[in-house]
Scaffold this motif. Sequence first.
Motif, mmCIF file in Angstrom:
data_model
loop_
_atom_site.group_PDB
_atom_site.id
_atom_site.type_symbol
_atom_site.label_atom_id
_atom_site.label_comp_id
_atom_site.label_asym_id
_atom_site.label_seq_id
_atom_site.Cartn_x
_atom_site.Cartn_y
_atom_site.Cartn_z
ATOM 1 N N ALA A 60 0.864 -1.189 0.000
ATOM 2 C CA ALA A 60 0.000 0.000 0.000
ATOM 3 C C ALA A 60 0.897 1.234 0.000
ATOM 4 O O ALA A 60 1.075 1.897 1.013
ATOM 5 C CB ALA A 60 -0.919 -0.010 1.217
ATOM 6 N N LEU A 61 1.469 1.497 -1.153
ATOM 7 C CA LEU A 61 2.336 2.665 -1.294
ATOM 8 C C LEU A 61 1.519 3.940 -1.093
ATOM 9 O O LEU A 61 1.960 4.882 -0.437
ATOM 10 C CB LEU A 61 2.991 2.641 -2.678
ATOM 11 N N ASP A 62 0.331 3.970 -1.647
ATOM 12 C CA ASP A 62 -0.638 5.067 -1.529
ATOM 13 C C ASP A 62 -0.149 6.367 -2.163
ATOM 14 O O ASP A 62 -0.792 6.907 -3.039
ATOM 15 C CB ASP A 62 -1.057 5.326 -0.075
ATOM 16 N N ALA A 63 0.964 6.906 -1.708
ATOM 17 C CA ALA A 63 1.463 8.197 -2.184
ATOM 18 C C ALA A 63 2.251 8.040 -3.486
ATOM 19 O O ALA A 63 2.935 7.046 -3.696
ATOM 20 C CB ALA A 63 2.336 8.837 -1.124
ATOM 21 N N ALA A 64 2.177 9.064 -4.334
ATOM 22 C CA ALA A 64 2.862 9.029 -5.627
ATOM 23 C C ALA A 64 4.275 9.598 -5.579
ATOM 24 O O ALA A 64 5.039 9.428 -6.521
ATOM 25 C CB ALA A 64 2.045 9.783 -6.678
ATOM 26 N N THR A 65 4.615 10.284 -4.483
ATOM 27 C CA THR A 65 5.959 10.871 -4.367
ATOM 28 C C THR A 65 6.523 10.585 -2.982
ATOM 29 O O THR A 65 5.766 10.393 -2.023
ATOM 30 C CB THR A 65 5.934 12.403 -4.568
ATOM 31 N N TYR A 86 9.754 0.551 1.273
ATOM 32 C CA TYR A 86 8.637 0.022 0.487
ATOM 33 C C TYR A 86 9.114 -0.413 -0.895
ATOM 34 O O TYR A 86 8.724 -1.468 -1.399
ATOM 35 C CB TYR A 86 7.521 1.069 0.379
ATOM 36 N N TRP A 87 9.973 0.399 -1.520
ATOM 37 C CA TRP A 87 10.473 0.038 -2.844
ATOM 38 C C TRP A 87 11.451 -1.131 -2.782
ATOM 39 O O TRP A 87 11.489 -1.961 -3.698
ATOM 40 C CB TRP A 87 11.106 1.257 -3.520
ATOM 41 N N GLU A 88 12.201 -1.220 -1.723
ATOM 42 C CA GLU A 88 13.115 -2.367 -1.554
ATOM 43 C C GLU A 88 12.321 -3.669 -1.528
ATOM 44 O O GLU A 88 12.667 -4.636 -2.224
ATOM 45 C CB GLU A 88 13.895 -2.195 -0.249
ATOM 46 N N LEU A 90 9.242 -4.086 -2.611
ATOM 47 C CA LEU A 90 8.570 -4.240 -3.905
ATOM 48 C C LEU A 90 9.515 -4.873 -4.933
ATOM 49 O O LEU A 90 9.115 -5.737 -5.725
ATOM 50 C CB LEU A 90 8.080 -2.875 -4.380
ATOM 51 N N GLU A 91 10.770 -4.463 -4.916
ATOM 52 C CA GLU A 91 11.750 -5.051 -5.833
ATOM 53 C C GLU A 91 12.027 -6.519 -5.480
ATOM 54 O O GLU A 91 12.204 -7.357 -6.366
ATOM 55 C CB GLU A 91 13.027 -4.221 -5.821
ATOM 56 N N ASP A 92 12.040 -6.837 -4.182
ATOM 57 C CA ASP A 92 12.171 -8.245 -3.776
ATOM 58 C C ASP A 92 10.986 -9.047 -4.303
ATOM 59 O O ASP A 92 11.149 -10.168 -4.797
ATOM 60 C CB ASP A 92 12.231 -8.366 -2.247
ATOM 61 N N ALA A 93 9.794 -8.488 -4.191
ATOM 62 C CA ALA A 93 8.591 -9.172 -4.679
ATOM 63 C C ALA A 93 8.657 -9.399 -6.184
ATOM 64 O O ALA A 93 8.232 -10.445 -6.684
ATOM 65 C CB ALA A 93 7.345 -8.374 -4.311
ATOM 66 N N ARG A 94 9.185 -8.421 -6.910
ATOM 67 C CA ARG A 94 9.350 -8.586 -8.358
ATOM 68 C C ARG A 94 10.224 -9.811 -8.643
ATOM 69 O O ARG A 94 9.901 -10.642 -9.494
ATOM 70 C CB ARG A 94 10.011 -7.333 -8.937
ATOM 71 N N ASP A 95 11.339 -9.930 -7.923
ATOM 72 C CA ASP A 95 12.262 -11.045 -8.137
ATOM 73 C C ASP A 95 11.648 -12.382 -7.740
ATOM 74 O O ASP A 95 11.872 -13.398 -8.394
ATOM 75 C CB ASP A 95 13.543 -10.832 -7.321
ATOM 76 N N LEU A 120 4.509 7.150 -11.869
ATOM 77 C CA LEU A 120 4.663 6.029 -10.940
ATOM 78 C C LEU A 120 4.025 4.762 -11.515
ATOM 79 O O LEU A 120 4.592 3.666 -11.402
ATOM 80 C CB LEU A 120 4.045 6.380 -9.588
ATOM 81 N N VAL A 121 2.867 4.905 -12.137
ATOM 82 C CA VAL A 121 2.231 3.771 -12.808
ATOM 83 C C VAL A 121 3.179 3.203 -13.862
ATOM 84 O O VAL A 121 3.367 1.982 -13.963
ATOM 85 C CB VAL A 121 0.887 4.192 -13.447
ATOM 86 N N GLN A 122 3.824 4.087 -14.629
ATOM 87 C CA GLN A 122 4.764 3.640 -15.659
ATOM 88 C C GLN A 122 5.951 2.920 -15.038
ATOM 89 O O GLN A 122 6.416 1.891 -15.556
ATOM 90 C CB GLN A 122 5.253 4.843 -16.474
ATOM 91 N N ARG A 123 6.439 3.426 -13.922
ATOM 92 C CA ARG A 123 7.563 2.776 -13.223
ATOM 93 C C ARG A 123 7.196 1.344 -12.820
ATOM 94 O O ARG A 123 7.994 0.413 -13.002
ATOM 95 C CB ARG A 123 7.949 3.597 -11.992
ATOM 96 N N LEU A 124 5.991 1.171 -12.302
ATOM 97 C CA LEU A 124 5.546 -0.163 -11.909
ATOM 98 C C LEU A 124 5.432 -1.088 -13.123
ATOM 99 O O LEU A 124 5.861 -2.242 -13.077
ATOM 100 C CB LEU A 124 4.205 -0.081 -11.179
ATOM 101 N N VAL A 125 4.861 -0.584 -14.206
ATOM 102 C CA VAL A 125 4.719 -1.386 -15.426
ATOM 103 C C VAL A 125 6.095 -1.770 -15.964
ATOM 104 O O VAL A 125 6.318 -2.912 -16.372
ATOM 105 C CB VAL A 125 3.897 -0.625 -16.492
#
Length: 202
Positions: A60-65, A86-88, A90-95, A120-125
């Motif tokens: 639940a990142l919620d915020a865009a910045t 949160y991004w750390e 998220l990157e583990d989850a990607r792997d 941010l949506v583009q970053r996730l995609v």
Amino acid sequence: CISMITHPNSDADTVTVLKAWTDRIDPATVPVSILSNPTTMERADVQCLRDLGADIFTVALDAATPEIFDRTRGKGVQSPHAWSKYWEILEDARDIFGPQKFGAHLIVGMGESERETLELVQRLVDMGGHSHMFCFFPEKGSLMDHLPATPRDQWRRVQLGRYLIDYCGQRVENMRFDEQGRVKDFGMPSGELDAIIDAGIA
């Protein structure tokens, strides 16, 4: 969906609930989604959830910045949550979970620009993930109940932009924005765009 909270027992409780579920029900038949609490997690915790049968992992990142995150979810509300953590996770989850099996929840209307949300949506995609989007509404009694609800036009533009990025191969770099970061042009011929809007899915 199994949701983790910020509590000393939340990680262990999540494992207990997940195991109880996957011991009784085949995850291939009824997929299990984890809404995680990255603050209390390490990479091994993400792996454990996957090994126990969780199919999808979200935060639940919620915020865009980072600034809005810090103000609404971090130090600004005396919370231990940190954007970088949160991004750390998220990157583990990607792997660990793989493409389209991880993502983030975003709330539109907390002071960010439309451009910031869609970037941010583009970053996730680009990572191989996805987004779940919510519209900010000031709940009575909350710390943000004095703020205005998200204007409908802003919400609709961001919804449409997110749909185009997630499902139509459009890129945020091809969109145009005004000085306030509002979408001026979605980067598509009007006929194509009108057909997508008229379909009602976006």
